[in-house]
Design an enzyme around this catalytic site. Structure first.
Site, PDB file in Angstrom:
ATOM      1  N   TRP A  99       0.833  -1.206   0.000  1.00 19.75           N
ATOM      2  CA  TRP A  99       0.000   0.000   0.000  1.00 19.75           C
ATOM      3  C   TRP A  99       0.865   1.252   0.000  1.00 19.75           C
ATOM      4  O   TRP A  99       0.521   2.248  -0.653  1.00 19.75           O
ATOM      5  CB  TRP A  99      -0.963  -0.034   1.193  1.00 19.75           C
ATOM      6  CG  TRP A  99      -1.780  -1.274   1.180  1.00 19.75           C
ATOM      7  CD1 TRP A  99      -1.740  -2.315   2.069  1.00 19.75           C
ATOM      8  CD2 TRP A  99      -2.745  -1.659   0.184  1.00 19.75           C
ATOM      9  NE1 TRP A  99      -2.619  -3.305   1.701  1.00 19.75           N
ATOM     10  CE2 TRP A  99      -3.243  -2.938   0.553  1.00 19.75           C
ATOM     11  CE3 TRP A  99      -3.237  -1.049  -0.971  1.00 19.75           C
ATOM     12  CZ2 TRP A  99      -4.208  -3.597  -0.202  1.00 19.75           C
ATOM     13  CZ3 TRP A  99      -4.198  -1.712  -1.728  1.00 19.75           C
ATOM     14  CH2 TRP A  99      -4.671  -2.968  -1.339  1.00 19.75           C
ATOM     15  N   ASP A 166      -1.277   6.847   6.543  1.00 17.53           N
ATOM     16  CA  ASP A 166      -2.348   5.901   6.212  1.00 17.53           C
ATOM     17  C   ASP A 166      -2.509   5.000   7.433  1.00 17.53           C
ATOM     18  O   ASP A 166      -1.662   4.159   7.717  1.00 17.53           O
ATOM     19  CB  ASP A 166      -1.962   5.094   4.970  1.00 17.53           C
ATOM     20  CG  ASP A 166      -2.986   4.028   4.609  1.00 17.53           C
ATOM     21  OD1 ASP A 166      -3.949   3.825   5.377  1.00 17.53           O
ATOM     22  OD2 ASP A 166      -2.804   3.378   3.553  1.00 17.53           O
ATOM     23  N   LYS A 190     -11.744  -1.961   8.881  1.00 18.90           N
ATOM     24  CA  LYS A 190     -10.938  -2.843   9.722  1.00 18.90           C
ATOM     25  C   LYS A 190     -11.200  -2.578  11.205  1.00 18.90           C
ATOM     26  O   LYS A 190     -11.544  -3.482  11.940  1.00 18.90           O
ATOM     27  CB  LYS A 190      -9.459  -2.686   9.384  1.00 18.90           C
ATOM     28  CG  LYS A 190      -9.162  -2.992   7.915  1.00 18.90           C
ATOM     29  CD  LYS A 190      -7.719  -2.716   7.543  1.00 18.90           C
ATOM     30  CE  LYS A 190      -7.510  -2.785   6.042  1.00 18.90           C
ATOM     31  NZ  LYS A 190      -7.707  -4.117   5.479  1.00 18.90           N
TER      32      LYS A 190
END
Length: 357
Positions: A99, A166, A190
């Site tokens: 990511w 992030d 999540k």
């Protein structure tokens, strides 16, 4: 048989959150209508988003001068939003996984990108350290938790430039000092909500500095000025987010979440390190994630990998298959995972050991 959801995301949610969302989808706020069919402009839903924003600020102790947004598009869209809004000349990125690498790729479309360090050569089995952050960068981007590889930054970084983080997979799992960040973002599926909503916490004075024209929908200021309501927001996921934030507060807030995260991780890592049938994949133990615990069969037990996966699944351990880039197993122990779930997985590992010893 009770099932425990160790999936990496979309992932486990508290049962009361699931129940409240399901009930609201049948009838919301005594309106005689479903949450799925009401206008986001109603005062009933305005109360939802107002409380959600207030709880984010309360639970994370967000200081004055920051805005909280709920947007669509997922964290991957923020890979574009961030440089579009903040990158004028140069940005610095720490490459700790897939990511982070994707975020670097997007940023390069907008200006110079300096990769201060990378764990790619070791398949991201550790968090790089002792790197230099360029003092002339517009911002420094990090990915705090790496779901695929099971590594995590456990402390806030001191940086000469604004830090952009992030935090898709570890937000609300540890206490953070928001003042050390210029912008925090992440997909909510999540630790916060179902899939479909993205959270952003941004320091207002960083915006409006780039010389490029910004498309209306990509400009953070558009959404700040309308309280995340410039266009129709993801109504149901925001409602779920509110329920999760209420749940976190009722459990004792972020400090309580951090305590439980450490307890779950210690329990499972101790078994991985003890059990001769398994080994952890992260090479530096201080970099081990508390959210995504990655492990494989011991080198001399590789042929038992499929058997253990089936063995664990049959005992209610859902979603423990590791990502293809790492293999083996991944137990995601997000905030809603009860300690009983980790104990059940540990007992399953011990039972498998007895069976083959």
């Amino acid at each position: 048989m009770k099932k425990f959801n160790f999936g990496a995301g979309p992932s486990i949610l508290p049962q009361e959150v699931i129940k409240a969302t399901a009930e609201a989808c049948l009838e919301f706020d005594n309106m005689g209508l479903s949450l799925m069919e009401i206008s986001h402009r109603t005062k009933n839903f305005q109360a939802v988003i107002d409380e959600a924003i207030a709880l984010v600020k309360e639970l994370l102790k967000v200081p004055e001068g920051y805005s909280v947004l709920f947007l669509g598009g997922g964290a991957s869209t923020q890979f574009c939003y961030v440089p579009f809004n903040l990158l004028e000349k140069k940005a610095a990125y720490l490459n700790t996984g897939v990511w982070a690498r994707k975020a670097v790729k997007e940023a390069k479309l907008f200006g110079e990108v300096v990769e201060v360090a990378s764990g790619a050569a070791a398949n991201y089995t550790y968090i790089p350290k002792n790197y230099q952050i360029p003092a002339d960068a517009d911002y420094f981007h990090i990915t705090t938790n790496n779901t695929i590889y099971g590594t995590e930054l456990h402390e806030d970084i001191d940086s000469p430039v604004p830090v952009v983080a992030d935090m898709s997979s570890d937000i609300f799992s540890r206490v953070i000092d928001v003042k050390k960040y210029g912008l925090i973002y992440g997909g909510a599926q999540k630790n916060l909500s179902m899939a479909g909503v993205t959270f952003v916490i941004v320091r207002d004075d960083l915006l409006g500095k780039v010389s490029r024209p910004l498309p209306t929908m990509i400009d953070y200021r558009t959404h700040i000025s309308k309280g995340s309501m410039f266009n129709t927001p993801p109504v149901v996921p925001i409602f779920t987010c509110l329920q999760t934030l209420r749940w976190i507060k009722s459990q004792g807030g972020v400090p309580a979440m951090e305590k439980l995260a450490k307890e779950r991780a210690e329990l499972l890592y101790n078994e991985i390190d003890r059990n001769p049938f398994f080994r952890g994949t992260v090479t530096h133990k201080e970099d081990r994630s508390f959210m995504n615990i990655c492990f494989v069969m011991a080198d001399d037990k590789k042929e038992l990998e499929d058997e253990f996966r089936e063995f664990a699944t049959a005992r209610g351990m859902h979603g423990i298959k590791g990502h293809r880039d790492v293999g083996g197993f991944r137990a995601s122990t997000y905030n809603a995972m009860p300690i009983e779930g980790v104990k059940a997985l540990v007992e399953t590992m011990q039972e498998f050991e007895r069976l083959h010893s």
